[in-house]
Enzyme design. Structure first.
Site, PDB file in Angstrom:
ATOM      1  CE  LYS A   1       5.888  33.282   9.775  1.00 27.78           C
ATOM      2  NZ  LYS A   1       7.361  33.274   9.667  1.00 27.78           N
TER       3      LYS A   1
ATOM      4  CD  GLU B   1       0.442  24.897  22.397  1.00 22.94           C
ATOM      5  OE1 GLU B   1       1.018  25.045  23.492  1.00 22.94           O
ATOM      6  OE2 GLU B   1      -0.571  24.196  22.251  1.00 22.94           O
TER       7      GLU B   1
ATOM      8  CB  CYS C   1       8.633  25.985  24.861  1.00 21.40           C
ATOM      9  SG  CYS C   1       8.015  24.408  24.251  1.00 21.40           S
TER      10      CYS C   1
ATOM     11  CD  GLU D   1      11.296  30.799  27.096  1.00 21.61           C
ATOM     12  OE1 GLU D   1      10.859  31.805  26.488  1.00 21.61           O
ATOM     13  OE2 GLU D   1      10.971  29.644  26.794  1.00 21.61           O
TER      14      GLU D   1
HETATM   15  P1  NAD Z   1       9.055  34.193  17.631  1.00 24.30           P
HETATM   16  O1  NAD Z   1       7.823  34.603  18.354  1.00 24.30           O
HETATM   17  O2  NAD Z   1      10.111  35.185  17.403  1.00 24.30           O
HETATM   18  O3  NAD Z   1       8.700  33.603  16.193  1.00 24.30           O
HETATM   19  C1  NAD Z   1       7.793  32.529  16.024  1.00 24.30           C
HETATM   20  C2  NAD Z   1       7.209  32.595  14.629  1.00 24.30           C
HETATM   21  O4  NAD Z   1       6.387  33.765  14.516  1.00 24.30           O
HETATM   22  C3  NAD Z   1       8.244  32.703  13.505  1.00 24.30           C
HETATM   23  O5  NAD Z   1       7.794  31.925  12.399  1.00 24.30           O
HETATM   24  C4  NAD Z   1       8.207  34.184  13.164  1.00 24.30           C
HETATM   25  O6  NAD Z   1       8.617  34.477  11.855  1.00 24.30           O
HETATM   26  C5  NAD Z   1       6.730  34.493  13.341  1.00 24.30           C
HETATM   27  N1  NAD Z   1       6.395  35.900  13.562  1.00 24.30           N
HETATM   28  C6  NAD Z   1       7.212  36.899  13.988  1.00 24.30           C
HETATM   29  N2  NAD Z   1       6.508  38.057  14.094  1.00 24.30           N
HETATM   30  C7  NAD Z   1       5.227  37.770  13.732  1.00 24.30           C
HETATM   31  C8  NAD Z   1       4.023  38.536  13.663  1.00 24.30           C
HETATM   32  N3  NAD Z   1       3.988  39.835  13.988  1.00 24.30           N
HETATM   33  N4  NAD Z   1       2.895  37.920  13.254  1.00 24.30           N
HETATM   34  C9  NAD Z   1       2.894  36.587  12.951  1.00 24.30           C
HETATM   35  N5  NAD Z   1       4.007  35.815  12.999  1.00 24.30           N
HETATM   36  C10 NAD Z   1       5.157  36.392  13.391  1.00 24.30           C
HETATM   37  O7  NAD Z   1       9.572  32.915  18.455  1.00 24.30           O
HETATM   38  P2  NAD Z   1      10.927  32.118  18.213  1.00 24.30           P
HETATM   39  O8  NAD Z   1      12.033  33.014  18.696  1.00 24.30           O
HETATM   40  O9  NAD Z   1      10.929  31.571  16.834  1.00 24.30           O
HETATM   41  O10 NAD Z   1      10.748  30.894  19.224  1.00 24.30           O
HETATM   42  C11 NAD Z   1      11.195  30.923  20.548  1.00 24.30           C
HETATM   43  C12 NAD Z   1      10.036  31.120  21.512  1.00 24.30           C
HETATM   44  O11 NAD Z   1       9.011  30.174  21.222  1.00 24.30           O
HETATM   45  C13 NAD Z   1      10.421  30.853  22.958  1.00 24.30           C
HETATM   46  O12 NAD Z   1       9.819  31.801  23.798  1.00 24.30           O
HETATM   47  C14 NAD Z   1       9.831  29.470  23.241  1.00 24.30           C
HETATM   48  O13 NAD Z   1       9.558  29.210  24.596  1.00 24.30           O
HETATM   49  C15 NAD Z   1       8.610  29.493  22.399  1.00 24.30           C
HETATM   50  N6  NAD Z   1       8.194  28.135  22.048  1.00 24.30           N
HETATM   51  C16 NAD Z   1       7.027  27.671  22.559  1.00 24.30           C
HETATM   52  C17 NAD Z   1       6.630  26.376  22.284  1.00 24.30           C
HETATM   53  C18 NAD Z   1       5.339  25.822  22.814  1.00 24.30           C
HETATM   54  O14 NAD Z   1       4.875  24.841  22.255  1.00 24.30           O
HETATM   55  N7  NAD Z   1       4.738  26.398  23.832  1.00 24.30           N
HETATM   56  C19 NAD Z   1       7.420  25.566  21.472  1.00 24.30           C
HETATM   57  C20 NAD Z   1       8.598  26.082  20.957  1.00 24.30           C
HETATM   58  C21 NAD Z   1       8.972  27.391  21.248  1.00 24.30           C
END
Ligand code: NAD
Length: 480
Positions: free
Chosen positions: A176, A249, A283, A381
């Site tokens: 997804k 993650e 991240c 962050e």
């Molecule tokens: P987000 O949590 O808003 O979204 C991530 C994914 O989750 C998207 O595909 C979104 O559509 C989906 N999502 C949203 N609500 C959901 C729910 N209730 N149930 C299931 N899925 C849902 O994150 P983002 O804004 O896309 O990414 C940025 C964040 O991700 C930052 O905090 C960053 O640090 C973190 N990040 C972590 C890593 C890692 O490997 N640790 C890597 C990249 C980004």
């Protein structure tokens, strides 16, 4: 500036059972550099999810018993098919994500390296005990149907970083994408259609309601989620209802501890790049600089000089390091952090700000000079191109401050004294710790977070095992 023609007005559908599966509703996201709409993509409903899960379950029966060498062969074929399309994917990645083309190219390089490495990584049985009476093995059967939920900052690598491990260990997977960056992820599914058996690798795209449809679905056995801490908690809660296996993650607020013996001119270009790369939207970038007080002023001044050379702009312009913020929601969050500069009277070593004249979400880098330790720029962050520089004099105090807060994704120590560097590194609570580097990752090295930065690991054999159940197999030899 390069002009890229989008020849599609509407993407044909989700990738389900190796066919395009159109949805009645569609949506689009935008190019964050220009605000222009990109083409229409599917909006999945529960019945699309049900169909994907049904086919994934059917495909699991044969894929889970397919030999490692056959699965490996198909992953290699898949990598070559991506490579054949890489130019189009790189441009699409710049268009939907905003990152500079050079960074998009390195994301594609990593994608190919990762896939080809996963293709060589076999999770083998482990012999725990073997004597004349019995053999006890730990074996690692695949879990079943996996779902990979991908964020918008690194949509290609973080997609294959889930698909590769899931498939090589014998699982099937449904990806997804983020609603902000669905385009490359759908293309990756489309490329996979001609490589993998039907139902093995599928992509469903949609709006904000699609994630919960997947995490709640009783036909999915494991969720691998990359994204924010807040959403990660919701994912875990939702998965608990059907006791799905979960890997999370999540976000980070990485510290870098800089000792007094470093060669400032050598490390500043690397460190400043590691703060502002992808506009700070990674991240594991350096998000807090702890600099020894003896070199603080010289380090700050060198960082400012380097930052003056950083170009902000459309990812297709040459030499851009800082592209736009990826979406309006994140843009508002980053702007709010910049607004704190005046509100809290922080001193800026370098003042960045919003590019008002542009239709894109551009904001130039900012460096905050020694703000209070409890200020938002230190404790949160920002996920934008703004970083705090902080002073330390006592090593234990620096370690304690670096370890403070709820996150523990990455951390680094910079010193010529490797023994001292390692001693400090071993006291840092983070899933990845580097001496004289930051943000190194590799497909054969486990990656994950301490504390609220995540649960479990991905990549490396340990990460591949998170796509497997553990089966202890006791074989008694002399019973009959
Ligand atoms: P987000 O949590 O808003 O979204 C991530 C994914 O989750 C998207 O595909 C979104 O559509 C989906 N999502 C949203 N609500 C959901 C729910 N209730 N149930 C299931 N899925 C849902 O994150 P983002 O804004 O896309 O990414 C940025 C964040 O991700 C930052 O905090 C960053 O640090 C973190 N990040 C972590 C890593 C890692 O490997 N640790 C890597 C990249 C980004």
């Amino acid at each position: 500036m390069a002009t890229i023609k989008i020849d599609t007005t509407k993407y044909p559908g989700n990738i389900i059972n190796n066919a395009f599966s159109p949805t009645s509703e569609t949506r689009h996201s935008i190019n964050p550099s220009t605000g222009e709409p990109l083409y229409e993509v599917p909006v999945s409903t529960k019945s699309d999810v049900d169909a994907a899960v049904k086919h994934a379950r059917a495909a699991f029966k044969s894929w889970s018993t397919t030999s490692f060498s056959e699965r490996s062969k198909l992953l290699i074929v898949y990598a070559s098919a991506i490579e054949a399309n890489r130019e189009e994917l790189e441009k699409l990645l710049v268009l939907e994500q905003g990152k500079p083309l050079t960074l998009a190219k390195s994301e594609l390089d990593m994608t190919l390296t990762w896939l080809r490495a996963f293709a060589t990584m076999e999770v083998k049985d482990e012999v725990l005990d073997s004597n004349s009476e019995r053999t006890v093995l730990q074996t690692f059967p695949p879990i079943g149907v996996c779902c990979g939920i991908v964020p918008w900052n690194w949509p290609v690598l973080l997609n294959v970083g889930k698909v590769g491990p899931a498939l090589i260990t014998g699982n099937t997977i449904i990806i997804k994408p983020s609603p902000f960056t669905p385009y490359c992820d759908l293309k990756l599914g489309e490329i996979g259609m001609s490589v993998f058996p039907p139902g093995v690798f599928q992509v469903v795209s949609g709006g904000d309601d699609l994630g919960p449809m997947l995490t709640e679905h009783p036909g999915i056995d494991k969720v691998s989620f990359t994204g924010s801490i807040a959403t990660g908690k919701k994912v875990m809660e939702s998965c608990a209802r059907t006791l799905k296996r979960v890997t999370l993650e999540l976000g980070g607020n990485d510290p870098a501890i800089i000792c007094e013996d470093v060669e400032i001119d050598k490390i500043v270009p690397k460190l400043a790049t590691l703060a502002f790369l992808n506009s700070g939207q990674i991240c594991m970038l350096v998000k807090r600089f702890y600099i020894h007080e003896k070199i603080y002023d010289r380090f700050r001044d060198a960082m400012v000089e380097f930052t003056k050379t950083i170009k902000t702009g459309d990812g297709f312009e040459p030499d851009v390091l800082v592209g736009p913020i990826q979406n309006s929601m994140q843009f508002e969050k980053v702007k709010d952090m910049y607004a704190e500069i005046d509100k809290c009277s922080w001193t800026t070593a370098f003042s960045g700000g919003v590019r008002e004249a542009s239709k894109g979400y551009f904001i130039t880098p900012a460096i905050i000079d020694n703000p209070p330790e409890d200020s938002r720029i230190v404790t949160e962050e920002p996920f934008g191109p703004i970083v705090p520089l902080l002073k330390w004099s006592d090593e234990n105090d620096a370690i304690e401050r670096a370890n403070s807060g709820e996150t523990g994704l990455g951390a680094s120590v910079w010193t010529k004294d490797l023994a001292r560097g390692e001693k400090i590194a071993r006291q840092l609570s983070a899933g990845s710790v580097w001496v004289n580097s930051h943000f190194d990752v590799a497909p054969n090295v486990p990656f994950g977070g301490h504390k609220w930065s995540g649960i479990g690991t991905e990549w490396g054999i340990a990460g591949l095992k998170s796509y497997c159940n553990s089966r202890s197999l006791w074989i008694w030899k002399n019973v009959m």
